[in-house]
Write an enzyme that holds these catalytic residues in place. Sequence first.
Site, PDB file in Angstrom:
ATOM      1  N   GLU A  34       0.863  -1.182   0.000  1.00 60.34           N
ATOM      2  CA  GLU A  34       0.000   0.000   0.000  1.00 60.34           C
ATOM      3  C   GLU A  34       0.901   1.234   0.000  1.00 60.34           C
ATOM      4  O   GLU A  34       1.805   1.331   0.829  1.00 60.34           O
ATOM      5  CB  GLU A  34      -0.876   0.018   1.246  1.00 60.34           C
ATOM      6  N   ARG A 260       4.827 -13.045   9.720  1.00 62.96           N
ATOM      7  CA  ARG A 260       5.445 -11.744   9.521  1.00 62.96           C
ATOM      8  C   ARG A 260       6.647 -11.612  10.447  1.00 62.96           C
ATOM      9  O   ARG A 260       6.794 -12.356  11.418  1.00 62.96           O
ATOM     10  CB  ARG A 260       4.443 -10.623   9.757  1.00 62.96           C
ATOM     11  N   LYS A 270       3.173   0.128  10.427  1.00 62.70           N
ATOM     12  CA  LYS A 270       3.270   1.364   9.650  1.00 62.70           C
ATOM     13  C   LYS A 270       2.590   2.522  10.366  1.00 62.70           C
ATOM     14  O   LYS A 270       3.040   3.660  10.302  1.00 62.70           O
ATOM     15  CB  LYS A 270       2.638   1.144   8.274  1.00 62.70           C
TER      16      LYS A 270
END
Length: 561
Positions: A34, A260, A270
């Site tokens: 993104e 992750r 983020k």
Amino acid sequence: MSSERTTNFIQAIIEEDLKTGKHGGRVHTRFPPEPNGYLHIGHAKSICLNFGLALQYGGLCNLRFDDTNPSKEDIEYVQSIQRDVQWLGFDWGDRLFYASDYFEQLYDYAVQLIKMGKAYVCDLSPEQIRQYRGTLTEPGRESPYRGRSVEENLDLFARMRAGEFPDGARVLRAKIDMASPNLNLRDPVLYRIQHTAHHRTGDRWCIYPMYDFAHPLSDALEGITHSICTLEFEDHRPLYDWLLDTLGIKPRPYQYEFARLGLTRTVMSKRKLRRLVEEGHVRGWDDPRLPTIAGLRRRGYTPASIRKFCDLIGVAKANSMVDIALLEHCLREDLNLKAPRLMAVLRPLKVVIENYPEGRVEYLEAEYNQENPALGTRQLPFSRIIYIERDDFMEDPPKKFFRLAPGREVRLKHAYIIKCDQVIKDQATGEIIELRCTYDPETKSGTPQADARKVKGTLHWVSAVHAVPAEVRLYDHLFTQENPEEVAEGDFTAALNPRSLEVLENCLLEPAAQQAAPGSHYQFLRHGFFCVDPDSRPGCPVFNRSVSLKDSWAKIQQGGK
């Protein structure tokens, strides 16, 4: 260590697919960030995995921006992501895509779902939708708008696109199962109204697809075979499959999830990184204390060291925390043979060698890296006045202090043995400001006579007349706790390390540092590995400490043996 190649579970899936002819023998992956922030080391793991699998199996990997939320996206992030992927050593060729490339096709798919009776326009507010969804132990309730006719839904959805309704007034939802044990299947939102200009499509759209809708369909449109996501998307996979199967898309991609990356002494969200930047806790997205790829690059991490780190941590199915010491170890291993070794005095103390002739300059040959002779040598100027590290002198040393002290001898690296004869202090403060020493001319390094004289301490130094002034930034971990998320106060910023950056403005380096170009790497003897910062100007270089010489990970590994 075994020389056999280990195979992670995703490689095993791909190899089985190739064996059975699934996907026609193709391997096509994608990296779909993104554009709402800078990439971090966790994204590097995904980049290395997706591009690496494509390379390993002779396939392709796309770079696709998931640009479906214009309120949080910016062209700055698009450019930074492309820069980071290329810097890591990967190439998407002619396969640069955007979810926005498919907005018209995604809209058509949504219309198709409405016509099939599989989607409807809902007027519930976001809060009401949450209330109606139910909980993990209680089923959801159907929206009062779930029974709208196909014709009414088509009309309302077209009017949503035409801009008739304000933000939040209506959404398009999939019609699946409000009693499903998977909350993601309880009539998830597919489209929402957002009157925000898009960085690529401008004002052409005021409705935007949700990620869970755009993701599988974009994969299908690009011919992706293996859609590899992080573990938090595991619960979303049934929706991924429902959309592709309901729409009858063939051939179709399949989603797989891996753990992750969690890294000690930092945060990988983020949202949290954005907060650190926007609240001024750091100096920007490329602050060398951040785990962003831009920050790691500025600090002095190399693409090879990050790729090696990602290879070592492997691909697992369960989340875990990796010690940041392993990342630091990978950088030391990469730079050890590559980085020229220079002498840098970070906290200078003046030394006058009283029996060395005034005005004389002697040039001493010194190798750049003893472990890599291919890096060559340079000429070190030696003169009557030099600087040593302030910490390398003690007026009243403890028993095992083997550096310089009154009446004690030490060797100067590449030069001579000196002896401290006198200590000069500031009369007002009592601070030591100068040492008066003598040298033994028979002890020049590299000569037969030098080998006859043994001293326990060897110090680095720079010639006062020839020294290059520099600013040095010493970076430490950004957080004092291994897991900042576990702070008692509940706010991860409470664990910020107030000593994560120390700026030294009066450092002195040997002349070879004068031509150091931004981005180049050096080892400062006894201090660590350093990188030239972009803030450098002619005559005023700025160096960032990338990593210290102390390798805690190597010690951990030795202890394990």
